[in-house]
Design an enzyme around this catalytic site. Sequence first.
Site, PDB file in Angstrom:
ATOM      1  N   ASP A 111      41.902  29.543  43.122  1.00 33.00           N
ATOM      2  CA  ASP A 111      40.580  30.096  43.397  1.00 33.00           C
ATOM      3  C   ASP A 111      39.905  30.595  42.121  1.00 33.00           C
ATOM      4  O   ASP A 111      40.503  31.359  41.348  1.00 33.00           O
ATOM      5  CB  ASP A 111      40.733  31.250  44.394  1.00 33.00           C
ATOM      6  CG  ASP A 111      39.417  31.839  44.786  1.00 33.00           C
ATOM      7  OD1 ASP A 111      38.691  31.204  45.568  1.00 33.00           O
ATOM      8  OD2 ASP A 111      39.092  32.948  44.301  1.00 33.00           O
ATOM      9  N   HIS A 118      41.468  38.014  37.563  1.00 33.44           N
ATOM     10  CA  HIS A 118      42.778  38.140  36.911  1.00 33.44           C
ATOM     11  C   HIS A 118      42.632  38.180  35.386  1.00 33.44           C
ATOM     12  O   HIS A 118      43.178  39.068  34.721  1.00 33.44           O
ATOM     13  CB  HIS A 118      43.683  36.970  37.328  1.00 33.44           C
ATOM     14  CG  HIS A 118      44.973  36.919  36.590  1.00 33.44           C
ATOM     15  ND1 HIS A 118      46.120  37.533  37.048  1.00 33.44           N
ATOM     16  CD2 HIS A 118      45.312  36.328  35.409  1.00 33.44           C
ATOM     17  CE1 HIS A 118      47.107  37.326  36.168  1.00 33.44           C
ATOM     18  NE2 HIS A 118      46.636  36.589  35.169  1.00 33.44           N
ATOM     19  N   GLU A 119      41.894  37.234  34.842  1.00 30.32           N
ATOM     20  CA  GLU A 119      41.738  37.187  33.378  1.00 30.32           C
ATOM     21  C   GLU A 119      40.965  38.403  32.860  1.00 30.32           C
ATOM     22  O   GLU A 119      41.287  38.947  31.809  1.00 30.32           O
ATOM     23  CB  GLU A 119      41.076  35.878  32.944  1.00 30.32           C
ATOM     24  CG  GLU A 119      41.854  34.615  33.303  1.00 30.32           C
ATOM     25  CD  GLU A 119      43.297  34.571  32.799  1.00 30.32           C
ATOM     26  OE1 GLU A 119      43.622  35.230  31.792  1.00 30.32           O
ATOM     27  OE2 GLU A 119      44.112  33.860  33.424  1.00 30.32           O
ATOM     28  N   HIS A 122      43.227  41.311  32.333  1.00 26.14           N
ATOM     29  CA  HIS A 122      43.880  41.398  31.019  1.00 26.14           C
ATOM     30  C   HIS A 122      42.985  42.133  30.025  1.00 26.14           C
ATOM     31  O   HIS A 122      43.455  42.979  29.262  1.00 26.14           O
ATOM     32  CB  HIS A 122      44.202  39.999  30.478  1.00 26.14           C
ATOM     33  CG  HIS A 122      45.276  39.284  31.220  1.00 26.14           C
ATOM     34  ND1 HIS A 122      46.502  39.850  31.519  1.00 26.14           N
ATOM     35  CD2 HIS A 122      45.325  38.020  31.730  1.00 26.14           C
ATOM     36  CE1 HIS A 122      47.248  38.987  32.162  1.00 26.14           C
ATOM     37  NE2 HIS A 122      46.547  37.859  32.311  1.00 26.14           N
ATOM     38  N   ASP A 128      50.447  40.502  32.783  1.00 22.84           N
ATOM     39  CA  ASP A 128      50.861  39.671  33.905  1.00 22.84           C
ATOM     40  C   ASP A 128      51.990  40.380  34.634  1.00 22.84           C
ATOM     41  O   ASP A 128      52.806  41.080  34.029  1.00 22.84           O
ATOM     42  CB  ASP A 128      51.357  38.305  33.418  1.00 22.84           C
ATOM     43  CG  ASP A 128      50.213  37.372  33.069  1.00 22.84           C
ATOM     44  OD1 ASP A 128      49.234  37.324  33.835  1.00 22.84           O
ATOM     45  OD2 ASP A 128      50.303  36.699  32.034  1.00 22.84           O
TER      46      ASP A 128
END
Length: 183
Positions: A111, A118-119, A122, A128
């Site tokens: 997705d 998610h990125e 960071h 992670d």
Amino acid sequence: MNLPRTIRPVVGLLIAFLVALVVPAAAGAAVPENVRVVTYDASQAAEFRDAVDAGAQVWNENVQNVRLEPASGGAADVVVLADDGWPRAEVIGLGEGRVWMGRQAVNEGHDTIRIAAHELGHILGLPDNRTGLCEDLMSGASAGPDCDNPKPNPDEIAEVERNFAGGVLIAPQVFREDVLATR
């Protein structure tokens, strides 16, 4: 309330004065004084531009100490790019770096909004955490292509809040999902 005609203008002015004082205070109360704004430039994110905006919005809805906003001219704290590889993030420091929205993961069914959130996680100081659980945003690709949850869990939210409340220093590093994908 039925006021005498001579007092009505005075009451009206008093109400207008109070509204002028209260409205700016109420508008400012929604955003903490110490919120850090992290700007991002998604102009090179190609077909992922809307997903990047949506991923930023996910974080904005879940954290208080930092706000992700599109850059309006000039240099951005975060540059988002598109390429044919796996998604990845290069963190230069807390709230600074580059994100690549990789088409390979999308072609495998992952997705786009989850990838973007998610990125950006960071960039906000999260590592992670390959638990394989869909409810863990930072589990990344380990949750599988059927996972479309873009929201951080309570622990991830708390860590971002701590990072930006305390001005955590983060060493430059690159986060890559392709290591997992080759297994």
